[in-house]
Design a protein around this motif. Structure first.
Motif, PDB file in Angstrom:
ATOM      1  N   HIS A  61      17.014   3.771  31.062  1.00 33.72           N
ATOM      2  CA  HIS A  61      16.539   4.546  29.708  1.00 33.72           C
ATOM      3  C   HIS A  61      15.300   3.827  29.225  1.00 33.72           C
ATOM      4  CE1 HIS A  61      19.130   7.764  29.191  1.00 33.72           C
ATOM      5  NE2 HIS A  61      20.341   7.014  29.567  1.00 33.72           N
TER       6      HIS A  61
ATOM      7  N   GLY B 105      19.594  -1.530  14.634  1.00 33.15           N
ATOM      8  CA  GLY B 105      18.791  -0.284  14.412  1.00 33.15           C
ATOM      9  C   GLY B 105      17.085  -0.724  14.458  1.00 33.15           C
TER      10      GLY B 105
ATOM     11  N   ALA C  71      24.622   6.099  24.417  1.00 34.89           N
ATOM     12  CA  ALA C  71      24.263   7.150  23.496  1.00 34.89           C
ATOM     13  C   ALA C  71      23.793   6.819  22.015  1.00 34.89           C
ATOM     14  CB  ALA C  71      25.433   8.414  23.460  1.00 34.89           C
ATOM     15  N   ALA C  72      24.438   6.047  21.471  1.00 34.45           N
ATOM     16  CA  ALA C  72      24.065   5.320  20.358  1.00 34.45           C
ATOM     17  C   ALA C  72      22.774   4.743  20.249  1.00 34.45           C
ATOM     18  CB  ALA C  72      25.321   4.347  19.713  1.00 34.45           C
ATOM     19  N   CYS C  73      22.693   3.955  21.255  1.00 37.35           N
ATOM     20  CA  CYS C  73      21.294   3.107  21.563  1.00 37.35           C
ATOM     21  C   CYS C  73      20.116   4.258  21.627  1.00 37.35           C
ATOM     22  CB  CYS C  73      21.443   2.232  22.767  1.00 37.35           C
ATOM     23  SG  CYS C  73      22.563   0.643  22.252  1.00 37.35           S
ATOM     24  N   GLU C  74      20.216   5.239  22.420  1.00 44.72           N
ATOM     25  CA  GLU C  74      19.275   5.948  22.490  1.00 44.72           C
ATOM     26  C   GLU C  74      19.082   6.857  21.175  1.00 44.72           C
ATOM     27  OE1 GLU C  74      17.124   6.959  25.292  1.00 44.72           O
ATOM     28  OE2 GLU C  74      17.627   4.886  25.155  1.00 44.72           O
ATOM     29  N   ALA C  75      20.040   7.321  20.653  1.00 41.75           N
ATOM     30  CA  ALA C  75      19.898   7.817  19.257  1.00 41.75           C
ATOM     31  C   ALA C  75      19.085   6.858  18.348  1.00 41.75           C
ATOM     32  CB  ALA C  75      21.339   8.131  18.808  1.00 41.75           C
ATOM     33  N   ALA C  76      19.550   5.603  18.456  1.00 45.07           N
ATOM     34  CA  ALA C  76      18.881   4.804  17.375  1.00 45.07           C
ATOM     35  C   ALA C  76      17.278   4.808  17.606  1.00 45.07           C
ATOM     36  CB  ALA C  76      19.403   3.312  17.427  1.00 45.07           C
TER      37      ALA C  76
ATOM     38  N   ALA D  63      15.513   7.117  19.167  1.00 43.79           N
ATOM     39  CA  ALA D  63      14.911   8.409  18.792  1.00 43.79           C
ATOM     40  C   ALA D  63      14.625   8.724  17.469  1.00 43.79           C
ATOM     41  CB  ALA D  63      15.760   9.581  19.342  1.00 43.79           C
ATOM     42  N   ALA D  64      15.329   8.038  16.461  1.00 42.83           N
ATOM     43  CA  ALA D  64      15.326   8.511  14.909  1.00 42.83           C
ATOM     44  C   ALA D  64      13.900   8.235  14.389  1.00 42.83           C
ATOM     45  CB  ALA D  64      16.577   7.579  14.331  1.00 42.83           C
TER      46      ALA D  64
END
Length: 89
Positions: free
Chosen positions: A31, A61, A81-86, A88-89
């Motif tokens: 990713h 974060g 998923a948590a890392c990618e959401a972090a 993307a925010a």
């Protein structure tokens, strides 16, 4: 996203190094996460790394606005998923 197979941590008797969460590392590399000088994976100001030999890990974060710790039994897909959401925010 296919789930990476769990890999039992191994110890190299020659240098006593331990392979931690390669299942997470491989997916984060895919990713676009890169490794810094300390061996942590970073992207867009976020940082993920293993925190101990028990396979626990943590996510800081961007700007250290939050910190999430993951117990060793946390599936790789959840951590990724948590890392990618972090980032993307």
């Amino acid at each position: 996203m296919p789930k990476a197979p769990w890999k039992e941590p191994t110890t190299n008797d020659e240098d006593w190094s331990v392979d931690y969460r390669d299942d997470v590392r491989e997916q984060l590399h895919a990713h676009g996460w890169t490794e810094n000088d300390e061996g942590c994976l970073v992207k867009n100001g976020a940082l993920w790394t293993e925190v101990n030999e028990c396979l626990e890990s943590g996510l800081d974060g961007p700007g250290k606005k939050f910190i999430i710790t993951f117990p060793s039994e946390t599936p790789a897909a959840v951590i990724v998923a948590a890392c990618e959401a972090a980032v993307a925010a």
